[in-house]
Write an enzyme that holds these catalytic residues in place. Structure first.
Site, PDB file in Angstrom:
ATOM      1  N   ARG A  24       6.511 -38.635  22.869  1.00  0.00           N
ATOM      2  CA  ARG A  24       6.772 -37.300  23.412  1.00  0.00           C
ATOM      3  C   ARG A  24       6.125 -37.126  24.786  1.00  0.00           C
ATOM      4  NH1 ARG A  24       5.318 -33.339  19.017  1.00  0.00           N
ATOM      5  NH2 ARG A  24       6.765 -34.540  17.744  1.00  0.00           N
ATOM      6  N   ARG A  28       6.770 -30.654  27.070  1.00  0.00           N
ATOM      7  CA  ARG A  28       6.284 -29.332  27.460  1.00  0.00           C
ATOM      8  C   ARG A  28       4.879 -29.304  28.049  1.00  0.00           C
ATOM      9  NH1 ARG A  28       7.357 -25.923  22.149  1.00  0.00           N
ATOM     10  NH2 ARG A  28       6.773 -27.921  21.222  1.00  0.00           N
ATOM     11  N   ARG A  37      13.240 -26.942  32.598  1.00  0.00           N
ATOM     12  CA  ARG A  37      13.799 -26.254  31.422  1.00  0.00           C
ATOM     13  C   ARG A  37      14.089 -24.796  31.736  1.00  0.00           C
ATOM     14  NH1 ARG A  37      12.283 -26.825  25.047  1.00  0.00           N
ATOM     15  NH2 ARG A  37      13.599 -25.112  24.316  1.00  0.00           N
ATOM     16  N   ASP A  74      16.851 -36.357  21.123  1.00  0.00           N
ATOM     17  CA  ASP A  74      16.351 -35.839  19.856  1.00  0.00           C
ATOM     18  C   ASP A  74      16.962 -36.627  18.713  1.00  0.00           C
ATOM     19  OD1 ASP A  74      16.483 -33.684  17.423  1.00  0.00           O
ATOM     20  OD2 ASP A  74      14.807 -33.248  18.765  1.00  0.00           O
ATOM     21  N   TYR A 148      16.690 -33.567   7.172  1.00  0.00           N
ATOM     22  CA  TYR A 148      17.181 -32.440   7.967  1.00  0.00           C
ATOM     23  C   TYR A 148      18.625 -32.104   7.610  1.00  0.00           C
ATOM     24  CZ  TYR A 148      13.103 -32.637  11.069  1.00  0.00           C
ATOM     25  OH  TYR A 148      11.833 -32.597  11.579  1.00  0.00           O
TER      26      TYR A 148
END
Length: 342
Positions: A24, A28, A37, A74, A148
């Site tokens: 990652r 962010r 973003r 993702d 998921y």
């Protein structure tokens, strides 16, 4: 031609310098990511905009000089391509519909063209990267993706998927194998577009009992590794079965992978003693130690480097970097790893 340090390590070579990348690492905690973003909108808008996704993939390479660039995407792109609707809700995370706990695979209409923007991103990143930087593609492992798809969202204990696996193993097997088939095509497509190695993220493997781990984690991973060896000979596959614990040696032995990511719950000394020395290990600093920083971070980094000093080792975190992590802590980590000579 320069052979990237990280790629050589994945192939089983142990050099003087330890290669480094972070799960990652594009995300962010970086102000440049947050700026982009804000311009582009939601997360999926970024993933499917290959120019934006390529830029995000490259941001941490420019800032920190990591040895590996990990594709910005993702793991839920695969179920999206299989026909589930995917959205990311602010403050709640991803949602897939219809959830397979209430529906069937046959009700889904595949949309394979949803994978093409990801291949475009890979090609754009590879064209922009220096030759010494390894480009890593990835996908979710079938078990984690299935959790998921079945529940329609993430869950703490993967209740719906685990109950289905116990009550109707044939239905679970059909879901796993469908994900597996798309995943092989998806990873092969990333490799064809320029990825030099790929990682399988099995973030929820730790929730399974040993026999279930064997069936739903080891067996599908083994089949994916074998299929990629046929289609993309020589491309390293990194397995990352988070939470595998004492099942990790069996995972390495039975899947055929030659590189394994280890999470922060594993003692590096135990890993070194229990895995073959020709298997590359990747990890395993606690992401929250990187968030905390300071002397504790330095000591943990040194402990990991020392534990794996006699084997192929890629320094990484035990899972993804926390979005609150200070840039200065990452810079300090990079300097320490770069300065390590055993």
């Amino acid at each position: 031609m320069i052979e990237p340090r990280l790629l050589r390590t994945l192939q089983g070579h142990r050099g003087l310098a330890v290669p480094l990348w972070l799960m990652r690492q594009a995300g962010r905690y970086l102000p440049e990511y947050r700026d982009l973003r804000a311009q582009k909108g939601g997360f999926l808008n970024l993933v499917y905009d290959s120019d934006a996704a390529a830029e995000i993939t490259l941001q941490p390479i420019r800032r920190f000089g990591f040895d590996g660039a990990i594709l910005f995407s993702d793991i839920l792109i695969v179920p999206h391509a299989m026909g589930q609707h995917l959205e990311f809700l602010a403050g709640e995370g991803p949602r897939l519909s219809p959830p397979l706990v209430d529906s069937t695979l046959e009700a889904l209409a595949a949309v394979p063209e949803r994978l093409q923007p990801i291949y475009d991103t890979v090609a754009k990143v590879r064209a922009a990267l220096a030759p010494e930087v390894t480009l890593l593609g990835f996908a979710g492992s079938p078990w984690t993706v299935a959790t998921y798809m079945i529940a329609g969202e993430g869950s703490r204990d993967q209740h719906d998927a685990r109950v289905l696996a116990y009550n109707d193993p044939q239905a679970m097997d059909a879901i796993i194998r469908a994900i597996e088939a798309v995943t092989v095509d998806y990873l092969a497509g990333q490799i064809a577009a320029g990825a030099q190695a790929v990682q399988l993220f099995d973030s929820w493997s730790g929730s399974l009992a040993p026999a279930e781990f064997e069936r739903w984690v080891i067996a599908p991973t083994s089949r994916i590794v074998a299929a990629l060896a046929q289609r993309c000979s020589g491309t390293p596959v990194i397995g990352f079965p988070k939470g595998a614990g004492a099942k990790l040696p069996a995972y390495v032995r039975e899947t055929g992978i030659r590189a394994v990511g280890i999470d922060e719950t594993h003692d590096p000394a135990w890993i070194d003693a229990n895995l073959p020395y020709d298997v590359c290990v990747q990890g395993n600093l606690d992401p929250l130690l990187l968030l905390a920083g300071g002397a504790a971070q330095d000591a943990a980094v040194a402990h990991i480097l020392k534990a794996f000093d006699n084997r192929p080792h890629i320094f990484n975190l035990g899972h993804g970097i926390d979005r609150r992590t200070p840039i200065a802590h990452v810079e300090r980590l990079v300097a320490q790893v770069r300065g390590w000579r055993g």
